[in-house]
Design a protein around this motif. Structure first.
Motif, PDB file in Angstrom:
ATOM      1  N   PRO A 198      -2.637   6.582  -1.181  1.00 18.80           N
ATOM      2  CA  PRO A 198      -1.599   7.178  -2.021  1.00 18.80           C
ATOM      3  C   PRO A 198      -0.936   6.215  -3.000  1.00 18.80           C
ATOM      4  CG  PRO A 198      -0.725   6.737   0.161  1.00 18.80           C
ATOM      5  CD  PRO A 198      -2.177   6.387   0.213  1.00 18.80           C
ATOM      6  N   VAL A 199      -1.362   4.954  -2.995  1.00 22.66           N
ATOM      7  CA  VAL A 199      -0.791   3.960  -3.919  1.00 22.66           C
ATOM      8  C   VAL A 199      -1.916   3.343  -4.732  1.00 22.66           C
ATOM      9  CG1 VAL A 199       0.601   1.871  -4.145  1.00 22.66           C
ATOM     10  CG2 VAL A 199       1.009   3.433  -2.236  1.00 22.66           C
ATOM     11  N   ARG A 200      -1.743   3.276  -6.036  1.00 23.06           N
ATOM     12  CA  ARG A 200      -2.704   2.617  -6.926  1.00 23.06           C
ATOM     13  C   ARG A 200      -1.935   1.775  -7.939  1.00 23.06           C
ATOM     14  NH1 ARG A 200      -7.814   5.373  -7.220  1.00 23.06           N
ATOM     15  NH2 ARG A 200      -8.122   6.408  -5.220  1.00 23.06           N
ATOM     16  N   LEU A 201      -2.660   0.892  -8.622  1.00 20.92           N
ATOM     17  CA  LEU A 201      -2.102   0.143  -9.740  1.00 20.92           C
ATOM     18  C   LEU A 201      -2.911   0.451 -10.982  1.00 20.92           C
ATOM     19  CD1 LEU A 201      -1.296  -3.479  -8.469  1.00 20.92           C
ATOM     20  CD2 LEU A 201       0.246  -1.523  -8.671  1.00 20.92           C
ATOM     21  N   ALA A 202      -2.223   0.660 -12.100  1.00 23.28           N
ATOM     22  CA  ALA A 202      -2.882   0.843 -13.394  1.00 23.28           C
ATOM     23  C   ALA A 202      -2.442  -0.286 -14.313  1.00 23.28           C
ATOM     24  CB  ALA A 202      -2.516   2.197 -13.990  1.00 23.28           C
ATOM     25  N   ARG A 203      -3.277  -0.568 -15.336  1.00 20.59           N
ATOM     26  CA  ARG A 203      -2.949  -1.609 -16.311  1.00 20.59           C
ATOM     27  C   ARG A 203      -2.922  -0.979 -17.701  1.00 20.59           C
ATOM     28  NH1 ARG A 203      -3.367  -6.794 -14.214  1.00 20.59           N
ATOM     29  NH2 ARG A 203      -2.044  -7.236 -16.004  1.00 20.59           N
ATOM     30  N   PRO A 204      -1.812  -0.367 -18.087  1.00 22.06           N
ATOM     31  CA  PRO A 204      -1.743   0.315 -19.387  1.00 22.06           C
ATOM     32  C   PRO A 204      -1.743  -0.628 -20.584  1.00 22.06           C
ATOM     33  CG  PRO A 204       0.401   0.336 -18.312  1.00 22.06           C
ATOM     34  CD  PRO A 204      -0.571  -0.221 -17.315  1.00 22.06           C
ATOM     35  N   GLY A 205      -1.513  -1.910 -20.377  1.00 22.46           N
ATOM     36  CA  GLY A 205      -1.511  -2.879 -21.461  1.00 22.46           C
ATOM     37  C   GLY A 205      -1.566  -4.278 -20.915  1.00 22.46           C
ATOM     38  N   ARG A 206      -1.812  -5.244 -21.790  1.00 16.76           N
ATOM     39  CA  ARG A 206      -1.891  -6.634 -21.345  1.00 16.76           C
ATOM     40  C   ARG A 206      -0.552  -7.085 -20.774  1.00 16.76           C
ATOM     41  NH1 ARG A 206      -4.157 -10.856 -25.561  1.00 16.76           N
ATOM     42  NH2 ARG A 206      -6.026  -9.629 -25.094  1.00 16.76           N
ATOM     43  N   GLY A 207      -0.615  -7.652 -19.575  1.00 25.80           N
ATOM     44  CA  GLY A 207       0.594  -8.144 -18.952  1.00 25.80           C
ATOM     45  C   GLY A 207       1.490  -7.057 -18.398  1.00 25.80           C
ATOM     46  N   VAL A 208       0.972  -5.830 -18.281  1.00 28.10           N
ATOM     47  CA  VAL A 208       1.779  -4.707 -17.814  1.00 28.10           C
ATOM     48  C   VAL A 208       1.131  -4.102 -16.573  1.00 28.10           C
ATOM     49  CG1 VAL A 208       2.807  -2.471 -18.394  1.00 28.10           C
ATOM     50  CG2 VAL A 208       2.493  -4.217 -20.170  1.00 28.10           C
ATOM     51  N   ILE A 209       1.929  -3.806 -15.564  1.00 23.71           N
ATOM     52  CA  ILE A 209       1.444  -3.192 -14.326  1.00 23.71           C
ATOM     53  C   ILE A 209       2.194  -1.892 -14.117  1.00 23.71           C
ATOM     54  CG2 ILE A 209       1.155  -3.473 -11.834  1.00 23.71           C
ATOM     55  CD1 ILE A 209       2.053  -6.531 -13.797  1.00 23.71           C
ATOM     56  N   GLU A 210       1.459  -0.844 -13.813  1.00 22.35           N
ATOM     57  CA  GLU A 210       2.080   0.454 -13.552  1.00 22.35           C
ATOM     58  C   GLU A 210       1.760   0.899 -12.136  1.00 22.35           C
ATOM     59  OE1 GLU A 210       2.151   5.074 -15.176  1.00 22.35           O
ATOM     60  OE2 GLU A 210       0.964   3.547 -16.215  1.00 22.35           O
ATOM     61  N   LEU A 211       2.795   1.268 -11.399  1.00 19.76           N
ATOM     62  CA  LEU A 211       2.648   1.770 -10.041  1.00 19.76           C
ATOM     63  C   LEU A 211       2.331   3.256 -10.100  1.00 19.76           C
ATOM     64  CD1 LEU A 211       3.012   0.857  -7.045  1.00 19.76           C
ATOM     65  CD2 LEU A 211       5.380   1.662  -7.229  1.00 19.76           C
ATOM     66  N   VAL A 212       1.215   3.654  -9.494  1.00 22.14           N
ATOM     67  CA  VAL A 212       0.784   5.057  -9.482  1.00 22.14           C
ATOM     68  C   VAL A 212       0.876   5.553  -8.043  1.00 22.14           C
ATOM     69  CG1 VAL A 212      -1.079   6.670  -9.980  1.00 22.14           C
ATOM     70  CG2 VAL A 212      -0.761   4.636 -11.418  1.00 22.14           C
ATOM     71  N   LEU A 213       1.666   6.591  -7.834  1.00 17.02           N
ATOM     72  CA  LEU A 213       1.923   7.082  -6.484  1.00 17.02           C
ATOM     73  C   LEU A 213       1.463   8.526  -6.337  1.00 17.02           C
ATOM     74  CD1 LEU A 213       5.551   5.688  -6.024  1.00 17.02           C
ATOM     75  CD2 LEU A 213       3.431   4.687  -5.172  1.00 17.02           C
ATOM     76  N   ASP A 214       0.834   8.808  -5.225  1.00 19.74           N
ATOM     77  CA  ASP A 214       0.465  10.174  -4.876  1.00 19.74           C
ATOM     78  C   ASP A 214       1.268  10.544  -3.628  1.00 19.74           C
ATOM     79  OD1 ASP A 214      -0.683  12.619  -4.515  1.00 19.74           O
ATOM     80  OD2 ASP A 214      -2.556  11.855  -3.660  1.00 19.74           O
ATOM     81  N   GLY A 215       2.568  10.758  -3.842  1.00 15.19           N
ATOM     82  CA  GLY A 215       3.446  11.054  -2.727  1.00 15.19           C
ATOM     83  C   GLY A 215       4.722  10.239  -2.797  1.00 15.19           C
ATOM     84  N   ALA A 216       5.573  10.456  -1.847  1.00 15.09           N
ATOM     85  CA  ALA A 216       6.864   9.770  -1.792  1.00 15.09           C
ATOM     86  C   ALA A 216       6.836   8.714  -0.691  1.00 15.09           C
ATOM     87  CB  ALA A 216       7.974  10.778  -1.524  1.00 15.09           C
ATOM     88  N   PRO A 217       6.928   7.430  -1.069  1.00 16.19           N
ATOM     89  CA  PRO A 217       6.836   6.376  -0.047  1.00 16.19           C
ATOM     90  C   PRO A 217       8.163   6.121   0.652  1.00 16.19           C
ATOM     91  CG  PRO A 217       7.060   5.380  -2.199  1.00 16.19           C
ATOM     92  CD  PRO A 217       7.013   6.867  -2.421  1.00 16.19           C
ATOM     93  N   SER A 218       8.051   5.693   1.909  1.00 17.33           N
ATOM     94  CA  SER A 218       9.183   5.089   2.611  1.00 17.33           C
ATOM     95  C   SER A 218       8.753   3.681   2.966  1.00 17.33           C
ATOM     96  CB  SER A 218       9.566   5.888   3.857  1.00 17.33           C
ATOM     97  OG  SER A 218       8.514   5.868   4.799  1.00 17.33           O
ATOM     98  N   LEU A 219       9.656   2.711   2.842  1.00 15.86           N
ATOM     99  CA  LEU A 219       9.295   1.315   3.043  1.00 15.86           C
ATOM    100  C   LEU A 219      10.142   0.705   4.157  1.00 15.86           C
ATOM    101  CD1 LEU A 219       7.801  -1.283   2.161  1.00 15.86           C
ATOM    102  CD2 LEU A 219       9.638  -1.637   0.490  1.00 15.86           C
ATOM    103  N   GLU A 220       9.449   0.103   5.116  1.00 17.08           N
ATOM    104  CA  GLU A 220      10.126  -0.630   6.187  1.00 17.08           C
ATOM    105  C   GLU A 220       9.657  -2.077   6.160  1.00 17.08           C
ATOM    106  OE1 GLU A 220      10.273  -0.871  11.103  1.00 17.08           O
ATOM    107  OE2 GLU A 220       9.015   0.627  10.071  1.00 17.08           O
ATOM    108  N   THR A 221      10.616  -3.010   6.126  1.00 13.33           N
ATOM    109  CA  THR A 221      10.277  -4.428   6.176  1.00 13.33           C
ATOM    110  C   THR A 221      10.604  -4.961   7.556  1.00 13.33           C
ATOM    111  OG1 THR A 221      10.661  -4.755   3.811  1.00 13.33           O
ATOM    112  CG2 THR A 221      10.738  -6.713   5.220  1.00 13.33           C
ATOM    113  N   VAL A 222       9.591  -5.563   8.192  1.00 12.04           N
ATOM    114  CA  VAL A 222       9.740  -6.128   9.527  1.00 12.04           C
ATOM    115  C   VAL A 222       9.947  -7.626   9.360  1.00 12.04           C
ATOM    116  CG1 VAL A 222       8.699  -6.430  11.788  1.00 12.04           C
ATOM    117  CG2 VAL A 222       8.274  -4.332  10.486  1.00 12.04           C
ATOM    118  N   ALA A 223      11.079  -8.135   9.830  1.00 12.64           N
ATOM    119  CA  ALA A 223      11.376  -9.551   9.687  1.00 12.64           C
ATOM    120  C   ALA A 223      10.458 -10.389  10.533  1.00 12.64           C
ATOM    121  CB  ALA A 223      12.843  -9.815  10.055  1.00 12.64           C
ATOM    122  N   ALA A 224      10.383 -11.688  10.237  1.00  7.47           N
ATOM    123  CA  ALA A 224       9.524 -12.600  10.992  1.00  7.47           C
ATOM    124  C   ALA A 224       9.947 -12.639  12.448  1.00  7.47           C
ATOM    125  CB  ALA A 224       9.600 -14.006  10.381  1.00  7.47           C
TER     126      ALA A 224
END
Length: 445
Positions: A419-445
Motif C-alpha cells: 500500500p506504499v509506493r514512491l514516485a519521482r515526478p521530477g529531479r530531486g523530488v520524491i512523492e509518497l503514493v498511498l493506497d490506504g490510510a496508514p497508522s505509524l508506530e515507532t518502537v524505541a530501542a
C-alpha cells in the motif's frame, strides 16, 4: 617447441591445481601443489607462496623450478621451465593475487589456510606442451569472442546520457543482457556502517531481491568491495552459492533479512567494483551456470561499466542535492480508505507493514520519516535538498548517497506491491503514493 604464455591463458585460471617440482642443493627432489600460477606477461608468471616452505628453501638454493599447468577447458598440459626473479609482498600484483585467493577461500571456508604470503615472480625460459589428447573445443569456443569493448563503450555512453539515476541502473542491466548475454546480474551498494552490501537492482532472477544483504569481505562481491579489485571465478563446482555467505547473519537477524537473489549452482562469477575518485561506491556482479563463462575481456568490460555507472550516479546525486521542487499541490480531501499498520523499530530502522518486513537502515528511516510527515500535515511531496538538511535523519556522507537509497527504497516497495509506493515526478523530488490510510508506530530501542 616453446609456446607463448598468452596462448594458454586458460591454464592460469586456477581451475585445476598446478604442480611445482624443485630440488635442493644436493639434488633431492620435492613436489608440491600450487593454488595460483598467475600470468604476468609473455615472459613471466607469479606463483602464490602460502605454505610450501620446502619449495621456497629449494628455490632459494637453486633459483629454479619446473611447473606443470593444465588448461581447465581442454585438459591440455604444459611444462614451464622457470628461473626465479623476485619476491613481492606488496604492490599491485600481490594485491590482485591476494584478492583472488581471498574470494576463493571465503567461498570454500579456508580463509586461514589460503592467506597469501608473497607473490614469487619467475621468468619462463621455456613453455613446452606435454603430449596427450586434450579435448577439442567447438569452433565457437576455441576462439575468443572478439573485441567487445566498442559495445561496452557504447553502453557507457548510453548510461552517461541518462539524467535519472534509476534509469542509469536499468540501462546498465538491460545492456549487460542485450550486448553481452549476461543473463544474471545485479548492482550492490555498500552500507558502510553495518559492514555489508545491499542489492540495489538485479536482472534474470525469479525474485528481484532489492534490499538483500551480503557481508563485506566474503565471496566475489564482498572481496571486490573490500579491495576495489575485480574478482573472477571460472569454476565453482566445489564452491557454495553466493547467498550462503549471509546464512549465519540471517540466523541472527531472523525476520529482517531479504533473501539474496542468486543461482542455486553457479559455476562462474564475476564481480567488479564501481570506482569513483578511488572510492568503491558499489559492485557490479554477474554469474552463470556454465564454467568459464567470463574471461579477461569480460572483466575489463564490467570494470569499465562500473566506473561509468559510479561517476554518473555521483553526478546525479550532486544535481539532486541542489534541485528545488515546485510548490506542492494541496492535499486531497480525506476519503474513506482501507487502513494499514506500519511499525518502525528505532534500533535498526527496520520497517514492517501489516506485520511483514519491508526494509531497514537508511531506507527504512526515510520511509518512516515520509509517513510521519504525512500523518502530521498531509504532505506527500519531499525534496532531496530538504531531506539532506534535516539533521534528525542522521544521513551519512555523500559517498553513501541519498539517491541510491531512495532507488533501493522505491524498488523494494514496488517489488512488495503493497500500500506504499514512491514516485519521482521530477529531479530531486520524491512523492509518497498511498493506497490506504496508514497508522505509524515507532518502537524505541
Amino acid at each position: 617447441m616453446s609456446v607463448r604464455l598468452r596462448q594458454i591463458l586458460d591454464c592460469f585460471e586456477g581451475v585445476i591445481p598446478s604442480v611445482i617440482a624443485t630440488v635442493d642443493a644436493d639434488g633431492t627432489p620435492n613436489v608440491s601443489y600450487l593454488s595460483q600460477v598467475w600470468f604476468v606477461d609473455d615472459e613471466h608468471v607469479a606463483l602464490s607462496n602460502q605454505f610450501f616452505s620446502k619449495t621456497a628453501a629449494n628455490v632459494a638454493a637453486t633459483g629454479q623450478a619446473t611447473v606443470l599447468v593444465v588448461d581447465g577447458r581442454t585438459g591440455a598440459q604444459y611444462m614451464l621451465d622457470l628461473a626465479w626473479v623476485r619476491s613481492e609482498a606488496a604492490g599491485d600484483l600481490f594485491d590482485r593475487m591476494a584478492a583472488h585467493l581471498e574470494a576463493i577461500s571465503t567461498v570454500h571456508g579456508t580463509e586461514q589456510v589460503m592467506q597469501l604470503r608473497s607473490a614469487e615472480v619467475y621468468r619462463v625460459r621455456i613453455c613446452s606442451p606435454v603430449p596427450g589428447n586434450p579435448i577439442q573445443l567447438p569452433e565457437e569456443q576455441a576462439h575468443a569472442r572478439g573485441d567487445r569493448l566498442p559495445a561496452a563503450a557504447r553502453l557507457a555512453g548510453e548510461i552517461a546520457a541518462e539524467t535519472d539515476a534509476d534509469a542509469m541502473i536499468q540501462r546498465l542491466l538491460d545492456g549487460l543482457g542485450e550486448a553481452f548475454g549476461y543473463e544474471h546480474a545485479m548492482v550492490l551498494v555498500p552500507e558502510l556502517q553495518a559492514d555489508r552490501l545491499i542489492t540495489l537492482a538485479s536482472r534474470g532472477y525469479h525474485a528481484g531481491g532489492a534490499g538483500a544483504e551480503t557481508p563485506m569481505g566474503r565471496g566475489a562481491v564482498g572481496i571486490a568491495a573490500k579491495t576495489g579489485r575485480a574478482v573472477r571465478l571460472c569454476d565453482m563446482s566445489r564452491g557454495r552459492r553466493l547467498a550462503r555467505a549471509v546464512e549465519s547473519q540471517a540466523e541472527l537477524d531472523e525476520g529482517r533479512t531479504i533473501p539474496l537473489p542468486g543461482l542455486a549452482e553457479p559455476q562462474s562469477q564475476l564481480a567488479a567494483p564501481m570506482l569513483v575518485q578511488g572510492q568503491v561506491s558499489g559492485v557490479l556482479f554477474a554469474e552463470a551456470s556454465e564454467r568459464f563463462r567470463f574471461g579477461r575481456e569480460d572483466e575489463q568490460i564490467l570494470s569499465l561499466l562500473g566506473a561509468q555507472l559510479a561517476a554518473s550516479l555521483r553526478l546525479a546525486e550532486l544535481e539532486a542535492r541542489s534541485a528545488r521542487a515546485a510548490a506542492a499541490a494541496p492535499a486531497a480531501p480525506a476519503q474513506a480508505q482501507r487502513s494499514f499498520q506500519v511499525r518502525h523499530y528505532a534500533f535498526d530502522d527496520s520497517v514492517f507493514i501489516d506485520g511483514d518486513y519491508v526494509i531497514k537502515g537508511v531506507p527504512g528511516r526515510l520511509l518512516a520519516h515520509f509517513l510521519r510527515q504525512h500523518l502530521a500535515d498531509g504532505r506527500r511531496t519531499f525534496t532531496n535538498r530538504e531531506i539532506r538538511l534535516d539533521a534528525s535523519l542522521r544521513l551519512p556522507e555523500l559517498k553513501d548517497n541519498l539517491e541510491t537509497r531512495l532507488i533501493l527504497l522505491r524498488r523494494r516497495l514496488d517489488e512488495r506491491a503493497g500500500p506504499v509506493r514512491l514516485a519521482r515526478p521530477g529531479r530531486g523530488v520524491i512523492e509518497l503514493v498511498l493506497d490506504g490510510a496508514p497508522s505509524l508506530e515507532t518502537v524505541a530501542a
